[in-house]
Design a protein around this motif. Structure first.
Motif, PDB file in Angstrom:
ATOM      1  N   ASN A 187      -5.120  56.176  43.467  1.00 36.00           N
ATOM      2  CA  ASN A 187      -5.019  57.522  43.534  1.00 36.00           C
ATOM      3  C   ASN A 187      -5.675  57.982  42.237  1.00 36.00           C
ATOM      4  OD1 ASN A 187      -3.981  59.971  43.489  1.00 36.00           O
ATOM      5  ND2 ASN A 187      -1.908  59.680  44.080  1.00 36.00           N
ATOM      6  N   SER A 228      -6.194  61.653  41.376  1.00 37.18           N
ATOM      7  CA  SER A 228      -6.089  63.128  41.999  1.00 37.18           C
ATOM      8  C   SER A 228      -6.509  63.982  41.187  1.00 37.18           C
ATOM      9  CB  SER A 228      -4.583  63.264  42.361  1.00 37.18           C
ATOM     10  OG  SER A 228      -4.159  62.440  43.395  1.00 37.18           O
ATOM     11  N   SER A 229      -6.261  63.775  39.752  1.00 42.79           N
ATOM     12  CA  SER A 229      -6.725  64.680  38.545  1.00 42.79           C
ATOM     13  C   SER A 229      -8.246  64.449  38.505  1.00 42.79           C
ATOM     14  CB  SER A 229      -6.115  64.332  37.376  1.00 42.79           C
ATOM     15  OG  SER A 229      -6.123  63.173  36.814  1.00 42.79           O
ATOM     16  N   TYR A 255      -3.379  65.569  49.127  1.00 46.02           N
ATOM     17  CA  TYR A 255      -3.392  64.118  49.029  1.00 46.02           C
ATOM     18  C   TYR A 255      -3.055  63.554  50.489  1.00 46.02           C
ATOM     19  CZ  TYR A 255      -2.906  59.131  47.635  1.00 46.02           C
ATOM     20  OH  TYR A 255      -2.920  57.807  47.309  1.00 46.02           O
ATOM     21  N   THR A 275       2.745  59.009  48.610  1.00 48.73           N
ATOM     22  CA  THR A 275       2.997  60.210  48.335  1.00 48.73           C
ATOM     23  C   THR A 275       2.385  60.877  46.871  1.00 48.73           C
ATOM     24  OG1 THR A 275       5.235  60.273  47.994  1.00 48.73           O
ATOM     25  CG2 THR A 275       4.499  60.616  50.122  1.00 48.73           C
ATOM     26  N   ASP A 276       1.993  62.246  46.835  1.00 47.37           N
ATOM     27  CA  ASP A 276       1.647  62.592  45.575  1.00 47.37           C
ATOM     28  C   ASP A 276       1.656  64.197  45.818  1.00 47.37           C
ATOM     29  OD1 ASP A 276       0.591  63.283  43.181  1.00 47.37           O
ATOM     30  OD2 ASP A 276      -1.156  61.945  43.264  1.00 47.37           O
ATOM     31  N   ASP A 277       2.533  64.582  44.801  1.00 47.92           N
ATOM     32  CA  ASP A 277       2.627  66.287  44.996  1.00 47.92           C
ATOM     33  C   ASP A 277       1.807  66.783  43.783  1.00 47.92           C
ATOM     34  OD1 ASP A 277       4.398  66.517  46.961  1.00 47.92           O
ATOM     35  OD2 ASP A 277       6.207  65.909  45.930  1.00 47.92           O
ATOM     36  N   TYR A 278       0.985  66.174  43.126  1.00 45.52           N
ATOM     37  CA  TYR A 278       0.186  66.439  41.963  1.00 45.52           C
ATOM     38  C   TYR A 278      -0.643  67.859  42.246  1.00 45.52           C
ATOM     39  CZ  TYR A 278      -3.562  66.936  38.242  1.00 45.52           C
ATOM     40  OH  TYR A 278      -4.313  67.582  37.480  1.00 45.52           O
TER      41      TYR A 278
END
Length: 179
Positions: A138, A140-141, A162, A167-170
């Protein structure tokens, strides 16, 4: 010899029944069919790959283009029908492919959104190796930075989600604080 023939026929049947997708290169060429969603996935490999096969129940298999699977770090952005997809096979050369069977290789494409599945890391000893290391990371950024640079119009018009392992709330945090 019979095993090699069977393997060759299996690959021909698999790829003969699949739709090849090429990654979009910039905002100008992006289009989305009715009800489709976008997949964004990073691919980080030390050797060029032949294909990555995506499978989903009731949907014709998708092969990601060899042109998008060069060695190094790349992002792939393609439009797909909504559904639960699996990275079912990764062909590292014309001689070797790997079947992927774990949960880490599953993701869901939602309609009218950009769905980030993760960054696929592939390492092999050499191009004809029958051993390889695979991981879905992951990052994400980094995916967000890529979209901001190459697809700003798309990013401003679609929800970014995502959909990789865990899970990822970024994105919810990063995209609301930048507005």
């Amino acid at each position: 010899m019979p095993r090699l023939l069977l393997l060759s026929l299996s690959i021909i049947l698999l790829f003969g029944c699949a739709t090849q997708k090429n990654s979009y290169k910039g905002d100008a060429d992006v289009s989305l069919g009715s009800g489709e969603g976008f997949l964004i996935m990073g691919v980080d490999t030390n050797f060029p790959l032949e294909t990555i096969v995506l499978s989903a129940p009731g949907i014709k298999s998708i092969t990601l283009s060899k042109n998008d699977l060069k060695s190094g770090k790349n992002f792939i952005l393609v439009n797909l029908e909504p559904g639960e997809y699996t990275i079912s096979e990764i062909e590292v050369s014309s001689n070797y492919y790997f079947s992927m069977k774990k949960e880490n290789w599953r993701f869901v494409i939602s309609p009218h959104s950009i769905n980030y599945a993760g960054n696929l890391k592939v390492r092999t000893e050499h191009m004809f190796s029958n051993h390889a290391y695979f991981a879905m990371m992951n990052e994400s950024s980094i995916a967000l930075e890529f979209l901001q640079e190459k697809f700003p119009s798309l990013l401003s018009s679609k929800e970014l989600r995502y959909v990789g392992p865990g899970t990822d709330d970024y994105y919810r945090f990063a995209l609301t604080t930048n507005k």
